[in-house]
Motif scaffolding. Structure first.
Motif, PDB file in Angstrom:
ATOM      1  N   ARG A  21       0.819  -1.224   0.000  1.00 27.12           N
ATOM      2  CA  ARG A  21       0.000   0.000   0.000  1.00 27.12           C
ATOM      3  C   ARG A  21       0.851   1.271   0.000  1.00 27.12           C
ATOM      4  O   ARG A  21       0.600   2.190  -0.763  1.00 27.12           O
ATOM      5  CB  ARG A  21      -0.907  -0.051   1.241  1.00 27.12           C
ATOM      6  N   SER A  22       1.840   1.329   0.872  1.00 26.72           N
ATOM      7  CA  SER A  22       2.713   2.508   0.923  1.00 26.72           C
ATOM      8  C   SER A  22       3.776   2.381  -0.157  1.00 26.72           C
ATOM      9  O   SER A  22       4.613   1.473  -0.091  1.00 26.72           O
ATOM     10  CB  SER A  22       3.402   2.623   2.278  1.00 26.72           C
ATOM     11  N   ALA A  23       3.717   3.301  -1.101  1.00 23.68           N
ATOM     12  CA  ALA A  23       4.667   3.244  -2.223  1.00 23.68           C
ATOM     13  C   ALA A  23       6.093   3.287  -1.679  1.00 23.68           C
ATOM     14  O   ALA A  23       6.373   3.944  -0.689  1.00 23.68           O
ATOM     15  CB  ALA A  23       4.409   4.421  -3.147  1.00 23.68           C
ATOM     16  N   GLY A  24       6.983   2.570  -2.324  1.00 17.24           N
ATOM     17  CA  GLY A  24       8.394   2.625  -1.922  1.00 17.24           C
ATOM     18  C   GLY A  24       8.829   1.404  -1.147  1.00 17.24           C
ATOM     19  O   GLY A  24       9.973   0.977  -1.243  1.00 17.24           O
ATOM     20  N   LYS A  25       7.907   0.796  -0.385  1.00 13.94           N
ATOM     21  CA  LYS A  25       8.331  -0.365   0.420  1.00 13.94           C
ATOM     22  C   LYS A  25       8.646  -1.559  -0.477  1.00 13.94           C
ATOM     23  O   LYS A  25       9.593  -2.302  -0.210  1.00 13.94           O
ATOM     24  CB  LYS A  25       7.242  -0.735   1.424  1.00 13.94           C
ATOM     25  N   ALA A  26       7.848  -1.753  -1.538  1.00 12.17           N
ATOM     26  CA  ALA A  26       8.132  -2.853  -2.465  1.00 12.17           C
ATOM     27  C   ALA A  26       9.382  -2.534  -3.289  1.00 12.17           C
ATOM     28  O   ALA A  26      10.186  -3.430  -3.569  1.00 12.17           O
ATOM     29  CB  ALA A  26       6.933  -3.119  -3.366  1.00 12.17           C
ATOM     30  N   GLY A  82      -1.855 -14.013   6.568  1.00 14.76           N
ATOM     31  CA  GLY A  82      -2.121 -13.079   7.661  1.00 14.76           C
ATOM     32  C   GLY A  82      -2.912 -13.786   8.755  1.00 14.76           C
ATOM     33  O   GLY A  82      -3.503 -14.845   8.536  1.00 14.76           O
ATOM     34  N   THR A  83      -2.920 -13.181   9.941  1.00 12.22           N
ATOM     35  CA  THR A  83      -3.627 -13.800  11.062  1.00 12.22           C
ATOM     36  C   THR A  83      -5.112 -13.445  10.994  1.00 12.22           C
ATOM     37  O   THR A  83      -5.465 -12.278  10.817  1.00 12.22           O
ATOM     38  CB  THR A  83      -3.032 -13.298  12.393  1.00 12.22           C
ATOM     39  N   GLY A  84      -5.974 -14.452  11.131  1.00 11.05           N
ATOM     40  CA  GLY A  84      -7.408 -14.190  11.076  1.00 11.05           C
ATOM     41  C   GLY A  84      -8.195 -15.214  11.862  1.00 11.05           C
ATOM     42  O   GLY A  84      -7.630 -16.114  12.488  1.00 11.05           O
TER      43      GLY A  84
HETATM   44  N1  LIG Z   1       5.470 -10.103  12.686  1.00 14.13           N
HETATM   45  C1  LIG Z   1       5.212 -11.249  13.294  1.00 14.13           C
HETATM   46  O1  LIG Z   1       5.902 -11.679  14.227  1.00 14.13           O
HETATM   47  C2  LIG Z   1       4.080 -12.117  12.811  1.00 14.13           C
HETATM   48  C3  LIG Z   1       4.020 -13.460  13.220  1.00 14.13           C
HETATM   49  C4  LIG Z   1       2.973 -14.267  12.783  1.00 14.13           C
HETATM   50  C5  LIG Z   1       1.988 -13.728  11.982  1.00 14.13           C
HETATM   51  N2  LIG Z   1       2.047 -12.430  11.614  1.00 14.13           N
HETATM   52  C6  LIG Z   1       0.959 -11.890  10.799  1.00 14.13           C
HETATM   53  O2  LIG Z   1       1.437 -11.361   9.569  1.00 14.13           O
HETATM   54  C7  LIG Z   1       0.591 -10.298   9.166  1.00 14.13           C
HETATM   55  C8  LIG Z   1       1.457  -9.082   8.842  1.00 14.13           C
HETATM   56  O3  LIG Z   1       2.170  -8.750  10.025  1.00 14.13           O
HETATM   57  P1  LIG Z   1       3.460  -7.787   9.992  1.00 14.13           P
HETATM   58  O4  LIG Z   1       4.259  -8.163  11.189  1.00 14.13           O
HETATM   59  O5  LIG Z   1       4.094  -7.778   8.670  1.00 14.13           O
HETATM   60  O6  LIG Z   1       2.751  -6.384  10.277  1.00 14.13           O
HETATM   61  P2  LIG Z   1       3.232  -4.934   9.833  1.00 14.13           P
HETATM   62  O7  LIG Z   1       4.714  -4.838   9.802  1.00 14.13           O
HETATM   63  O8  LIG Z   1       2.453  -3.994  10.676  1.00 14.13           O
HETATM   64  O9  LIG Z   1       2.727  -4.822   8.333  1.00 14.13           O
HETATM   65  C9  LIG Z   1       1.359  -4.723   8.034  1.00 14.13           C
HETATM   66  C10 LIG Z   1       1.204  -4.725   6.535  1.00 14.13           C
HETATM   67  O10 LIG Z   1      -0.200  -4.623   6.213  1.00 14.13           O
HETATM   68  C11 LIG Z   1      -0.386  -3.513   5.342  1.00 14.13           C
HETATM   69  N3  LIG Z   1      -1.719  -2.969   5.550  1.00 14.13           N
HETATM   70  C12 LIG Z   1      -2.306  -2.645   6.728  1.00 14.13           C
HETATM   71  N4  LIG Z   1      -3.548  -2.183   6.539  1.00 14.13           N
HETATM   72  C13 LIG Z   1      -3.751  -2.200   5.199  1.00 14.13           C
HETATM   73  C14 LIG Z   1      -4.842  -1.842   4.373  1.00 14.13           C
HETATM   74  N5  LIG Z   1      -5.990  -1.369   4.899  1.00 14.13           N
HETATM   75  N6  LIG Z   1      -4.716  -2.003   3.034  1.00 14.13           N
HETATM   76  C15 LIG Z   1      -3.563  -2.476   2.506  1.00 14.13           C
HETATM   77  N7  LIG Z   1      -2.496  -2.836   3.233  1.00 14.13           N
HETATM   78  C16 LIG Z   1      -2.588  -2.695   4.565  1.00 14.13           C
HETATM   79  C17 LIG Z   1       0.725  -2.553   5.702  1.00 14.13           C
HETATM   80  O11 LIG Z   1       0.939  -1.651   4.667  1.00 14.13           O
HETATM   81  P3  LIG Z   1       1.787  -0.291   4.965  1.00 14.13           P
HETATM   82  O12 LIG Z   1       3.231  -0.706   4.864  1.00 14.13           O
HETATM   83  O13 LIG Z   1       1.371   0.596   3.872  1.00 14.13           O
HETATM   84  O14 LIG Z   1       1.409   0.194   6.311  1.00 14.13           O
HETATM   85  C18 LIG Z   1       1.891  -3.550   5.863  1.00 14.13           C
HETATM   86  O15 LIG Z   1       2.383  -3.988   4.619  1.00 14.13           O
HETATM   87  C19 LIG Z   1      -0.409 -10.059  10.307  1.00 14.13           C
HETATM   88  O16 LIG Z   1      -1.620 -10.700  10.040  1.00 14.13           O
HETATM   89  C20 LIG Z   1       0.292 -10.713  11.484  1.00 14.13           C
HETATM   90  O17 LIG Z   1      -0.616 -11.152  12.496  1.00 14.13           O
HETATM   91  C21 LIG Z   1       3.080 -11.610  11.985  1.00 14.13           C
END
Ligand SMILES: NC(=O)c1ccc[n+]([C@@H]2O[C@H](COP(=O)([O-])OP(=O)(O)OC[C@H]3O[C@@H](n4cnc5c(N)ncnc54)[C@H](OP(=O)(O)O)[C@@H]3O)[C@@H](O)[C@H]2O)c1
Length: 276
Positions: A21-26, A82-84
């Motif tokens: 979603r946020s340009a630049g991260k990819a 993702g977690t759900g």
């Molecule tokens: N990190 C862990 O230890 C871990 C472990 C197990 C499972 N998980 C699961 O993995 C998933 C991602 O976690 P993460 O650690 O990567 O979290 P994160 O660093 O907070 O990243 C969240 C991601 O979701 C995007 N996002 C959020 N809301 C959005 C929306 N409305 N539309 C489009 N994109 C959106 C964010 O985009 P932006 O960059 O633009 O904000 C970012 O790419 C979660 O479901 C989490 O529960 C994570």
């Protein structure tokens, strides 16, 4: 987590197109050989398999309702890591079905730094053809992938079940830390002891799960009586030390109820009979 997954796929020789979603991260993944897409639809169109890894299913839904997605999705395999909730998994599978796509649901039980290891645990569920297609791809993320069957909600349900275990243990852990610090003991050492005893308690819990699954509560490892007395003792000593006793009060109350129900002479896992 998304950046870690893209890096692991690229490192295993897969062609990866990423969108965020946020340009630049990819774009930042370019040195790893990951192509950045200008839109989610473009990223989906670029590959046969699509891994969704965003904050939650609401975020994934918002993406999947975007322009051009319906056309790009046809014939694709969607893997949502993702977690759900179980309901999220069912809704995602239904969405894929309506769009001529496949859906595999996943729950990652590791932190980003633990991904790609021989035992990295990812729980997966969904239709068998989706799993068969995804398996070689998911091997890049770790060796501990576990397919829980065709009920798409199984991975999310098992994720909740294991988290329930973790948070129950965490409450006890924090209360134990209070007991240690109140008595002037080294809390860091308490943590090391907990780490050391955890593998054998894991094996004990595995045994108790087998007891529940088999339905034979004859004593094999630990009579419930021991836990009735232990939890009463923890509560008593915590109260005597003037500690907040909410955590031991809960476990002591459940075990006391098991005692009144006449379960003291059965294996510890018989506690589940109270909750049924
Ligand atoms: N990190 C862990 O230890 C871990 C472990 C197990 C499972 N998980 C699961 O993995 C998933 C991602 O976690 P993460 O650690 O990567 O979290 P994160 O660093 O907070 O990243 C969240 C991601 O979701 C995007 N996002 C959020 N809301 C959005 C929306 N409305 N539309 C489009 N994109 C959106 C964010 O985009 P932006 O960059 O633009 O904000 C970012 O790419 C979660 O479901 C989490 O529960 C994570």
């Amino acid at each position: 987590m998304g950046a870690t997954i893209a890096r692991l796929f690229a490192g295993h020789g897969h062609e990866v197109t990423a969108w965020n979603r946020s340009a630049g991260k990819a774009d930042a993944l370019a040195p790893l050989g990951v192509r950045a897409a200008a839109s989610a639809a473009q990223a989906i169109a670029a590959s046969d398999a699509v891994v969704l890894i965003v904050a939650d299913y609401r975020a994934a839904d918002a993406i999947l309702h975007g322009p051009g997605i319906a056309q790009a999705a046809r014939g694709k395999l969607f893997i949502n890591l993702g977690t759900g909730s179980p309901g999220d998994a069912r809704a995602a599978e239904a969405w894929a079905g309506r769009h001529g796509a496949r859906h595999l649901d996943g729950a990652i039980q590791a932190a980003p730094s633990q991904m790609g290891q021989p035992d990295t645990p990812i729980l997966l569920s969904g239709a068998k053809p989706a799993w068969d297609q995804a398996q070689p791809l998911l091997a890049a993320l770790g060796g501990g992938n576990l397919y829980l069957g065709e009920d798409v909600a199984a991975a999310a349900t098992m994720d909740l079940a294991t988290l329930s275990y973790v948070y129950g243990a965490f409450l006890g852990f924090i209360h134990g830390a209070r007991m240690a610090e109140t008595q002037g003991l080294d809390v860091a050492q308490y943590g090391r002891i907990v780490h050391r005893i955890s593998p054998s308690f894991g094996a004990f819990f595995e045994h108790e799960a087998k007891v529940i699954a088999a339905g034979d509560f004859g004593i094999t490892e630990s009579p419930l009586r021991i836990s009735i007395e232990a939890t009463a003792r923890i509560l008593r000593e915590s109260q005597a030390a003037g500690l907040d006793a909410r955590v031991p009060a809960l476990s002591a109350a459940l075990f006391a109820e098991a005692d009144r129900a006449g379960l003291g002479g059965e294996e510890a896992a018989a506690l589940i009979k109270l909750l049924r």
